[in-house]
Design a protein around this motif. Structure first.
Motif, PDB file in Angstrom:
ATOM      1  N   MET A   1       1.021  -0.779  -0.149  1.00  0.00           N
ATOM      2  CA  MET A   1       0.017  -0.353   0.071  1.00  0.00           C
ATOM      3  C   MET A   1       0.606   1.041   0.353  1.00  0.00           C
ATOM      4  N   ALA A   2       0.490   1.901  -0.597  1.00  0.00           N
ATOM      5  CA  ALA A   2       0.837   3.733  -1.096  1.00  0.00           C
ATOM      6  C   ALA A   2       0.414   4.268   0.659  1.00  0.00           C
ATOM      7  N   LEU A   3       1.890   4.989   0.519  1.00  0.00           N
ATOM      8  CA  LEU A   3       2.325   5.502   1.785  1.00  0.00           C
ATOM      9  C   LEU A   3       0.777   6.355   1.849  1.00  0.00           C
ATOM     10  N   LYS A   4       0.694   7.174   0.773  1.00  0.00           N
ATOM     11  CA  LYS A   4      -0.436   8.252   0.495  1.00  0.00           C
ATOM     12  C   LYS A   4      -1.874   7.281   1.277  1.00  0.00           C
ATOM     13  N   GLU A   5      -2.062   6.468   0.314  1.00  0.00           N
ATOM     14  CA  GLU A   5      -3.006   5.324   0.967  1.00  0.00           C
ATOM     15  C   GLU A   5      -3.158   5.646   1.947  1.00  0.00           C
ATOM     16  N   SER A   6      -2.063   4.645   2.791  1.00  0.00           N
ATOM     17  CA  SER A   6      -1.683   4.548   3.746  1.00  0.00           C
ATOM     18  C   SER A   6      -2.535   5.747   4.701  1.00  0.00           C
ATOM     19  N   PHE A   7      -2.143   6.683   4.488  1.00  0.00           N
ATOM     20  CA  PHE A   7      -2.590   7.632   5.107  1.00  0.00           C
ATOM     21  C   PHE A   7      -3.538   7.963   5.552  1.00  0.00           C
ATOM     22  N   GLU A   8      -4.108   7.922   4.441  1.00  0.00           N
ATOM     23  CA  GLU A   8      -5.622   8.011   4.394  1.00  0.00           C
ATOM     24  C   GLU A   8      -6.784   7.282   4.702  1.00  0.00           C
ATOM     25  N   LYS A   9      -5.950   6.095   5.140  1.00  0.00           N
ATOM     26  CA  LYS A   9      -6.469   5.279   5.997  1.00  0.00           C
ATOM     27  C   LYS A   9      -6.750   5.148   7.579  1.00  0.00           C
ATOM     28  N   LEU A  10      -6.027   6.092   7.471  1.00  0.00           N
ATOM     29  CA  LEU A  10      -6.085   6.591   8.972  1.00  0.00           C
ATOM     30  C   LEU A  10      -6.941   7.256   9.289  1.00  0.00           C
ATOM     31  N   LYS A  11      -7.618   7.934   8.053  1.00  0.00           N
ATOM     32  CA  LYS A  11      -9.010   8.428   8.846  1.00  0.00           C
ATOM     33  C   LYS A  11     -10.839   7.680   8.886  1.00  0.00           C
ATOM     34  N   ASN A  12     -10.145   6.000   8.429  1.00  0.00           N
ATOM     35  CA  ASN A  12     -10.880   5.408   8.868  1.00  0.00           C
ATOM     36  C   ASN A  12     -10.535   4.249   9.947  1.00  0.00           C
ATOM     37  N   ILE A  13      -9.738   4.463  10.240  1.00  0.00           N
ATOM     38  CA  ILE A  13      -9.571   3.597  12.071  1.00  0.00           C
ATOM     39  C   ILE A  13     -10.305   4.030  13.401  1.00  0.00           C
ATOM     40  N   GLU A  14     -11.180   3.478  13.701  1.00  0.00           N
ATOM     41  CA  GLU A  14     -12.173   4.048  14.807  1.00  0.00           C
ATOM     42  C   GLU A  14     -11.522   3.991  15.626  1.00  0.00           C
ATOM     43  N   LEU A  15     -10.860   3.439  16.081  1.00  0.00           N
ATOM     44  CA  LEU A  15      -9.999   3.329  17.941  1.00  0.00           C
ATOM     45  C   LEU A  15      -9.061   4.123  17.715  1.00  0.00           C
ATOM     46  N   PRO A  16      -8.778   5.606  18.626  1.00  0.00           N
ATOM     47  CA  PRO A  16      -7.968   6.271  18.994  1.00  0.00           C
ATOM     48  C   PRO A  16      -6.700   5.319  18.736  1.00  0.00           C
ATOM     49  N   PHE A  17      -6.468   4.905  19.576  1.00  0.00           N
ATOM     50  CA  PHE A  17      -5.633   4.309  20.207  1.00  0.00           C
ATOM     51  C   PHE A  17      -5.037   3.066  18.701  1.00  0.00           C
ATOM     52  N   LYS A  18      -6.086   2.800  18.413  1.00  0.00           N
ATOM     53  CA  LYS A  18      -4.714   1.882  17.149  1.00  0.00           C
ATOM     54  C   LYS A  18      -4.946   2.703  16.007  1.00  0.00           C
ATOM     55  N   ARG A  19      -5.478   3.671  15.763  1.00  0.00           N
ATOM     56  CA  ARG A  19      -4.771   4.576  14.464  1.00  0.00           C
ATOM     57  C   ARG A  19      -4.071   5.806  15.076  1.00  0.00           C
ATOM     58  N   ARG A  20      -3.330   5.913  16.333  1.00  0.00           N
ATOM     59  CA  ARG A  20      -1.947   6.866  16.786  1.00  0.00           C
ATOM     60  C   ARG A  20      -0.811   5.529  16.769  1.00  0.00           C
ATOM     61  N   ILE A  21      -0.845   4.137  17.181  1.00  0.00           N
ATOM     62  CA  ILE A  21       0.048   3.349  16.721  1.00  0.00           C
ATOM     63  C   ILE A  21       0.095   3.011  15.208  1.00  0.00           C
ATOM     64  N   TYR A  22      -0.707   3.062  14.479  1.00  0.00           N
ATOM     65  CA  TYR A  22      -0.836   2.328  12.392  1.00  0.00           C
ATOM     66  C   TYR A  22       0.142   4.814  12.167  1.00  0.00           C
ATOM     67  N   PHE A  23      -0.498   5.436  12.643  1.00  0.00           N
ATOM     68  CA  PHE A  23      -0.089   6.518  12.186  1.00  0.00           C
ATOM     69  C   PHE A  23       1.610   6.565  13.201  1.00  0.00           C
ATOM     70  N   VAL A  24       2.079   6.146  13.676  1.00  0.00           N
ATOM     71  CA  VAL A  24       3.609   5.415  14.209  1.00  0.00           C
ATOM     72  C   VAL A  24       4.003   5.176  13.364  1.00  0.00           C
ATOM     73  N   ALA A  25       3.372   3.969  13.158  1.00  0.00           N
ATOM     74  CA  ALA A  25       4.270   2.908  12.138  1.00  0.00           C
ATOM     75  C   ALA A  25       4.350   3.333  11.211  1.00  0.00           C
ATOM     76  N   LEU A  26       3.207   3.829  10.316  1.00  0.00           N
ATOM     77  CA  LEU A  26       3.260   5.147   8.872  1.00  0.00           C
ATOM     78  C   LEU A  26       5.004   6.046   8.973  1.00  0.00           C
ATOM     79  N   LEU A  27       4.405   6.706  10.023  1.00  0.00           N
ATOM     80  CA  LEU A  27       5.772   7.810   9.945  1.00  0.00           C
ATOM     81  C   LEU A  27       7.080   6.825  10.148  1.00  0.00           C
TER      82      LEU A  27
END
Length: 183
Positions: A1-27
């Motif tokens: 998955m491209a980084l841009k698509e991964s960043f867009e996926k963040l918006k659809n991750i409902e649980l804030p904790f999971k969104r934050r971990i996913y964000f850090v992995a992406l970063l």
């Protein structure tokens, strides 16, 4: 998955904790080629190790290359407000309080997410962090969280490391007291 698509996926991750971990992995993935490794510390690390019993609103990271991280965050529409970066679109707030980990880089916990990795301060070093806050800041809550971590991970903790580190930090007696307390 491209980084841009991964960043867009963040918006659809409902649980804030999971969104934050996913964000850090992406970063982390984006910063890897620049030899910059963000490490989750503080409340978000505590939330991870307590399996959500502790809850926080932001991410505390330790990493070198703060200027480079800032450029990436600006490119992702983060705004710097005081010492925090915030993006309301994905509801993520983060702070980088230090470039140096107060702990052992060889003890980090790695979390794999869709082929990406997020790094979290090791359990022993997080316990030391909470013990320091308990002892030096007189934070009763941090005493309780240190105790909770000890109870949850008593069979996985490297006790030699933890005891030696607690002696270096001047919180050994507090560690032993918590270790010997009954539930």
């Amino acid at each position: 998955m491209a980084l841009k698509e991964s960043f867009e996926k963040l918006k659809n991750i409902e649980l804030p904790f999971k969104r934050r971990i996913y964000f850090v992995a992406l970063l982390t993935t984006l910063l890897k080629e620049k030899n910059i490794t963000p490490i989750i510390v503080g409340g978000n690390a505590l939330e991870f190790y307590t399996l959500g019993s502790y809850s926080t609103e932001d991410i505390d990271l330790v990493c070198n290359g703060i200027e480079e991280v800032g450029k990436i965050l600006e490119g992702w529409n983060f705004k710097k407000i005081g010492r925090h970066w915030y993006n309301p679109e994905i509801d993520i707030s983060l702070e980088i309080p230090s470039e140096i980990l107060a702990g052992d880089y060889n003890r980090l916990t790695l979390v794999e997410i869709e082929g990406m990795t997020a790094y979290i301060i090791g359990i022993e070093d997080l316990i030391i962090d909470r013990l320091n806050a308990c002892f030096y800041w007189k934070s009763q809550q941090d005493c309780e969280w240190a105790k909770e971590l000890i109870l949850l991970y008593k069979d996985e903790i490297d006790w030699n490391y933890l005891e030696n580190k607690s002696k270096e930090e001047g919180v050994y007696e507090n560690l032993i007291k918590l270790k010997n307390e009954k539930i």
